[in-house]
Every structure is written in C-alpha cells, then in structure tokens.
Design a protein around this motif. Structure first.
Motif, PDB file in Angstrom:
ATOM      1  N   GLY A 149       0.801  -1.214   0.000  1.00  9.54           N
ATOM      2  CA  GLY A 149       0.000   0.000   0.000  1.00  9.54           C
ATOM      3  C   GLY A 149       0.834   1.263   0.000  1.00  9.54           C
ATOM      4  N   GLU A 150       0.298   2.311   0.605  1.00 12.64           N
ATOM      5  CA  GLU A 150       0.900   3.637   0.527  1.00 12.64           C
ATOM      6  C   GLU A 150       1.998   3.882   1.557  1.00 12.64           C
ATOM      7  OE1 GLU A 150      -2.256   6.442   0.828  1.00 12.64           O
ATOM      8  OE2 GLU A 150      -3.203   5.857  -1.071  1.00 12.64           O
ATOM      9  N   HIS A 151       2.154   2.972   2.520  1.00 15.11           N
ATOM     10  CA  HIS A 151       3.104   3.194   3.609  1.00 15.11           C
ATOM     11  C   HIS A 151       3.962   1.950   3.838  1.00 15.11           C
ATOM     12  CE1 HIS A 151       0.900   6.864   4.685  1.00 15.11           C
ATOM     13  NE2 HIS A 151      -0.201   6.154   4.508  1.00 15.11           N
ATOM     14  N   PHE A 152       5.167   2.188   4.350  1.00 17.59           N
ATOM     15  CA  PHE A 152       6.013   1.057   4.730  1.00 17.59           C
ATOM     16  C   PHE A 152       5.526   0.458   6.032  1.00 17.59           C
ATOM     17  CE2 PHE A 152       9.749  -0.614   7.060  1.00 17.59           C
ATOM     18  CZ  PHE A 152      10.040  -1.680   6.228  1.00 17.59           C
ATOM     19  N   CYS A 153       5.520   1.259   7.095  1.00 21.43           N
ATOM     20  CA  CYS A 153       5.073   0.767   8.401  1.00 21.43           C
ATOM     21  C   CYS A 153       4.942   1.944   9.357  1.00 21.43           C
ATOM     22  CB  CYS A 153       6.046  -0.266   8.958  1.00 21.43           C
ATOM     23  SG  CYS A 153       5.616  -0.885  10.601  1.00 21.43           S
ATOM     24  N   ALA A 154       3.782   2.060   9.996  1.00 19.50           N
ATOM     25  CA  ALA A 154       3.525   3.157  10.928  1.00 19.50           C
ATOM     26  C   ALA A 154       4.021   2.866  12.338  1.00 19.50           C
ATOM     27  CB  ALA A 154       2.033   3.475  10.959  1.00 19.50           C
ATOM     28  N   GLY A 155       4.715   1.737  12.532  1.00 20.77           N
ATOM     29  CA  GLY A 155       5.245   1.414  13.855  1.00 20.77           C
ATOM     30  C   GLY A 155       4.396   0.388  14.578  1.00 20.77           C
ATOM     31  N   LEU A 156       4.586   0.305  15.873  1.00 18.69           N
ATOM     32  CA  LEU A 156       3.865  -0.667  16.695  1.00 18.69           C
ATOM     33  C   LEU A 156       2.386  -0.312  16.758  1.00 18.69           C
ATOM     34  CD1 LEU A 156       4.033  -3.056  18.770  1.00 18.69           C
ATOM     35  CD2 LEU A 156       4.304  -1.301  20.537  1.00 18.69           C
ATOM     36  N   ASP A 157       1.534  -1.321  16.635  1.00 17.90           N
ATOM     37  CA  ASP A 157       0.103  -1.150  16.865  1.00 17.90           C
ATOM     38  C   ASP A 157      -0.108  -1.111  18.379  1.00 17.90           C
ATOM     39  OD1 ASP A 157      -2.638  -1.236  17.036  1.00 17.90           O
ATOM     40  OD2 ASP A 157      -2.898  -2.786  15.527  1.00 17.90           O
ATOM     41  N   VAL A 158       0.050   0.084  18.942  1.00 11.38           N
ATOM     42  CA  VAL A 158       0.071   0.245  20.403  1.00 11.38           C
ATOM     43  C   VAL A 158      -1.239  -0.231  21.030  1.00 11.38           C
ATOM     44  CG1 VAL A 158       0.268   1.918  22.281  1.00 11.38           C
ATOM     45  CG2 VAL A 158       1.712   2.162  20.263  1.00 11.38           C
ATOM     46  N   LYS A 159      -2.356   0.149  20.454  1.00 11.00           N
ATOM     47  CA  LYS A 159      -3.642  -0.230  21.048  1.00 11.00           C
ATOM     48  C   LYS A 159      -3.812  -1.741  21.080  1.00 11.00           C
ATOM     49  CE  LYS A 159      -6.124   4.017  19.835  1.00 11.00           C
ATOM     50  NZ  LYS A 159      -7.282   4.601  19.108  1.00 11.00           N
ATOM     51  N   SER A 160      -3.403  -2.399  19.998  1.00  7.74           N
ATOM     52  CA  SER A 160      -3.551  -3.853  19.928  1.00  7.74           C
ATOM     53  C   SER A 160      -2.693  -4.551  20.974  1.00  7.74           C
ATOM     54  CB  SER A 160      -3.174  -4.348  18.527  1.00  7.74           C
ATOM     55  OG  SER A 160      -3.107  -5.756  18.488  1.00  7.74           O
ATOM     56  N   VAL A 161      -1.424  -4.135  21.083  1.00  5.01           N
ATOM     57  CA  VAL A 161      -0.499  -4.808  21.989  1.00  5.01           C
ATOM     58  C   VAL A 161      -0.833  -4.525  23.443  1.00  5.01           C
ATOM     59  CG1 VAL A 161       1.916  -4.979  22.701  1.00  5.01           C
ATOM     60  CG2 VAL A 161       1.338  -4.888  20.269  1.00  5.01           C
ATOM     61  N   THR A 162      -1.192  -3.267  23.759  1.00  5.14           N
ATOM     62  CA  THR A 162      -1.461  -2.920  25.154  1.00  5.14           C
ATOM     63  C   THR A 162      -2.749  -3.553  25.677  1.00  5.14           C
ATOM     64  OG1 THR A 162      -2.468  -0.835  24.400  1.00  5.14           O
ATOM     65  CG2 THR A 162      -0.155  -0.767  25.102  1.00  5.14           C
ATOM     66  N   LYS A 163      -3.611  -4.028  24.776  1.00  5.20           N
ATOM     67  CA  LYS A 163      -4.808  -4.743  25.230  1.00  5.20           C
ATOM     68  C   LYS A 163      -4.458  -6.104  25.820  1.00  5.20           C
ATOM     69  CE  LYS A 163      -8.226  -2.689  22.086  1.00  5.20           C
ATOM     70  NZ  LYS A 163      -9.138  -2.959  20.939  1.00  5.20           N
ATOM     71  N   HIS A 164      -3.259  -6.596  25.494  1.00  5.46           N
ATOM     72  CA  HIS A 164      -2.827  -7.920  25.953  1.00  5.46           C
ATOM     73  C   HIS A 164      -1.470  -7.775  26.639  1.00  5.46           C
ATOM     74  CE1 HIS A 164      -6.053  -9.593  23.445  1.00  5.46           C
ATOM     75  NE2 HIS A 164      -5.624  -8.787  22.493  1.00  5.46           N
ATOM     76  N   PRO A 165      -1.445  -7.478  27.936  1.00  3.26           N
ATOM     77  CA  PRO A 165      -0.175  -7.270  28.645  1.00  3.26           C
ATOM     78  C   PRO A 165       0.810  -8.429  28.495  1.00  3.26           C
ATOM     79  CG  PRO A 165      -2.032  -6.600  30.017  1.00  3.26           C
ATOM     80  CD  PRO A 165      -2.611  -7.261  28.797  1.00  3.26           C
ATOM     81  N   SER A 166       0.302  -9.637  28.338  1.00  9.25           N
ATOM     82  CA  SER A 166       1.207 -10.781  28.183  1.00  9.25           C
ATOM     83  C   SER A 166       2.036 -10.659  26.913  1.00  9.25           C
ATOM     84  CB  SER A 166       0.417 -12.091  28.149  1.00  9.25           C
ATOM     85  OG  SER A 166      -0.459 -12.131  27.026  1.00  9.25           O
ATOM     86  N   GLN A 167       1.508  -9.988  25.891  1.00  4.70           N
ATOM     87  CA  GLN A 167       2.261  -9.797  24.657  1.00  4.70           C
ATOM     88  C   GLN A 167       3.459  -8.877  24.883  1.00  4.70           C
ATOM     89  OE1 GLN A 167      -0.374  -8.530  21.522  1.00  4.70           O
ATOM     90  NE2 GLN A 167      -1.432 -10.497  21.425  1.00  4.70           N
ATOM     91  N   ILE A 168       3.298  -7.866  25.722  1.00 13.41           N
ATOM     92  CA  ILE A 168       4.414  -6.972  26.039  1.00 13.41           C
ATOM     93  C   ILE A 168       5.540  -7.765  26.693  1.00 13.41           C
ATOM     94  CG2 ILE A 168       5.136  -4.960  27.375  1.00 13.41           C
ATOM     95  CD1 ILE A 168       2.293  -3.894  27.119  1.00 13.41           C
ATOM     96  N   ILE A 169       5.170  -8.648  27.619  1.00 12.97           N
ATOM     97  CA  ILE A 169       6.168  -9.481  28.293  1.00 12.97           C
ATOM     98  C   ILE A 169       6.890 -10.364  27.278  1.00 12.97           C
ATOM     99  CG2 ILE A 169       6.494 -11.337  29.977  1.00 12.97           C
ATOM    100  CD1 ILE A 169       4.083 -10.180  31.505  1.00 12.97           C
ATOM    101  N   LYS A 170       6.144 -10.963  26.349  1.00 12.33           N
ATOM    102  CA  LYS A 170       6.748 -11.846  25.351  1.00 12.33           C
ATOM    103  C   LYS A 170       7.649 -11.074  24.383  1.00 12.33           C
ATOM    104  CE  LYS A 170       2.986 -15.217  25.543  1.00 12.33           C
ATOM    105  NZ  LYS A 170       1.827 -15.799  24.820  1.00 12.33           N
ATOM    106  N   LEU A 171       7.299  -9.832  24.088  1.00 11.55           N
ATOM    107  CA  LEU A 171       8.126  -9.021  23.197  1.00 11.55           C
ATOM    108  C   LEU A 171       9.466  -8.668  23.840  1.00 11.55           C
ATOM    109  CD1 LEU A 171       5.480  -6.541  21.734  1.00 11.55           C
ATOM    110  CD2 LEU A 171       6.691  -8.326  20.465  1.00 11.55           C
ATOM    111  N   LEU A 172       9.472  -8.437  25.148  1.00  9.73           N
ATOM    112  CA  LEU A 172      10.665  -7.957  25.839  1.00  9.73           C
ATOM    113  C   LEU A 172      11.463  -9.054  26.539  1.00  9.73           C
ATOM    114  CD1 LEU A 172       9.267  -4.683  27.492  1.00  9.73           C
ATOM    115  CD2 LEU A 172      10.516  -4.918  25.339  1.00  9.73           C
ATOM    116  N   ALA A 173      10.882 -10.237  26.700  1.00 12.33           N
ATOM    117  CA  ALA A 173      11.519 -11.285  27.500  1.00 12.33           C
ATOM    118  C   ALA A 173      12.800 -11.790  26.848  1.00 12.33           C
ATOM    119  CB  ALA A 173      10.546 -12.447  27.697  1.00 12.33           C
TER     120      ALA A 173
END
Length: 265
Positions: free
Chosen positions: A54-78
């Motif tokens: 599409g028109e963009h490469f990447c707008a960055g992290l989907d903050v709303k999606s990830v912050t809805k699932h705190p366990s995902q934050i742990i898995k990203l940083l672990a």
C-alpha cells in the motif's frame, strides 16, 4: 500479515496490513522472526527485500492492539540472559546477521518500529514522499528494538538525540542528509532489482565476508546496550509519567502535567 516469497533468488518480505499502515502486531513480530531463520537456512537466496503493502512502509507498533494484551508486552521484551536479543530486537538485528544484502524499500510513513526494522536492513531505498521518525518518546518510552547498536554507524549523536527526544517526522531528503536513507528514487523496486542483478556478477562468498566484516567494524558492542534498552523500557513501563504520556498521546484534551522524574542510577 507478513507475506514471504522467493522469486529469482530474491526473498520478498511484505508487511500486509495496509488498512493499518502496516502497523506491527504481536503476530507480525513472530512471523518476521521466523522468516529471518528460514532465509538464513536457505543458501540459494542472493538478497532480501523488505517492503510494505500500500501507501506506507510501516507506521510502527500497533500500540492499542499490543497494550490490550499485557502478556504480549512481556513476550516481546523477554530474554533468557540480559545481553541476549529479545523478540523486538531480533526482528531488527536479525537482518544484519544474514550473509546477503538486505534492502528496505520505503514509502509514506516509516515510523517507530517500522523505522527500526528498516534500519536493520543494509540499504534503505525510499520514495520522495517517505517520512521517518523515532516515535517512542511520544508514548513515554525509549527506543528498545536494538538500534542503539547500529544507529551510531549511521548518524551523529546529537541528531540521534534530537530525533529520539522530539519524536518529530522528517522527510526523505532530510533523512538522506542525516544518513538514515541510502538513496531516493521514484522506482525503489526497479532500483533494487538492478542492484541485485549487478551483485549476481560477484561471488556470494565475497559479499558475505564483506558484509560480516563491515558490520563488525561499524557496530557497537551489543550485549550491554541490548540489556540497557530492555531494562530502561521496563522501568518506563512501570513509570507514572509513561501512563501520562500515553494519555497525552491519544487524548485531544489539555496536556496532563508530568510528575518528578525517577532516579536513573
């Protein structure tokens, strides 16, 4: 959400969430990590191209999606050991470990995590409408995707601080002046294909040696930096000021005042 295909010895890796400007979900991080491993094991691939649909490469992290699932934050940083790479760091630094050239073709928004992934490539080929930004400070966070290891080879420290602290977008021309973009062209795909055709005339073993040698020469010692990225991010995630920053970033009401900063020693 991440398409992977091989055509004419080129691995094409495409971020496919155009309706979200290809913002990164947790599943996309896992897919990119897996794709890097697949490419590393395939000795017939001569180059990799990262692109956004599409028109963009990447707008960055989907903050709303990830912050809805705190366990995902742990898995990203672990990580098992402090100096090891976690998931978000692997999807940036993993491209640099591949013994083949990696190109990122950029257009439109290339922000936050999208820019970090692009910086993990060896070359960034952008259209003139590309905008880049290091966005984490907008949300009260610090960059934590491994670019502290590689950014010093691209850009002066004062410019890096300005970009990271202000979280302001800059255009392709300015990004090229700073060293974040390799070249600007109206036809990034055609440019990359011409470059790869040229490299096919050279020994893949020689190209691998050159890349690995120069990465070692230009790259900062990584283990302590990778741990500090993660540790600082964990501290920030626990900070009241981060919660204020996130509210300020999404709400249109008056900016909330920040509290006294925490101790960093």
């Amino acid at each position: 959400m991440v398409q992977f295909k091989i055509a004419n010895d080129i691995a094409w890796v495409t971020l496919q969430r155009p309706q979200k400007q290809n913002a990164l979900s947790f599943d996309m991080f896992k897919q990119l990590d897996k794709i890097i491993k697949i490419i590393r094991s395939n000795h017939s691939i001569r180059a990799v191209v990262l692109q956004g649909e599409g028109e963009h490469f990447c707008a960055g992290l989907d903050v709303k999606s990830v912050t809805k699932h705190p366990s995902q934050i742990i898995k990203l940083l672990a990580k098992i050991l402090p100096g090891n790479q976690n998931l978000v760091q692997r999807v940036v630094l993993g491209w640099r470990t591949l013994p083949i050239p990696v190109y990122a073709t950029l257009q439109g928004n290339c922000l936050g995590g999208g820019l970090h992934i692009a910086l993990g490539a060896d070359f960034r080929i952008a259209t003139s409408n590309t905008q880049v930004a290091i966005m984490e400070s907008r949300w009260g966070l610090c960059p934590d995707m491994g670019t502290s290891v590689i950014l010093p080879s691209y850009i002066r420290q004062d410019h890096a601080l300005l970009l990271a602290m202000n979280a302001e977008r800059i255009n392709a021309q300015r990004a090229q002046e700073l060293g974040l973009i390799t070249t600007i062209t109206d036809e990034p795909k055609k440019y990359v294909e011409q470059q790869v055709d040229s490299l096919r005339q050279h020994s893949p073993d020689a190209l691998a040696a050159i890349k690995l040698l120069y990465n070692r020469a230009y790259q900062q010692p990584s283990r302590k930096l990778l741990w500090l990225e993660t540790w600082y991010q964990i501290k920030l995630l626990c900070s009241k000021n981060t919660r204020i920053a996130m509210r300020n970033g999404v709400e249109e009401s008056d900016t909330l005042p920040y509290q006294k900063r925490m101790r960093w020693k």
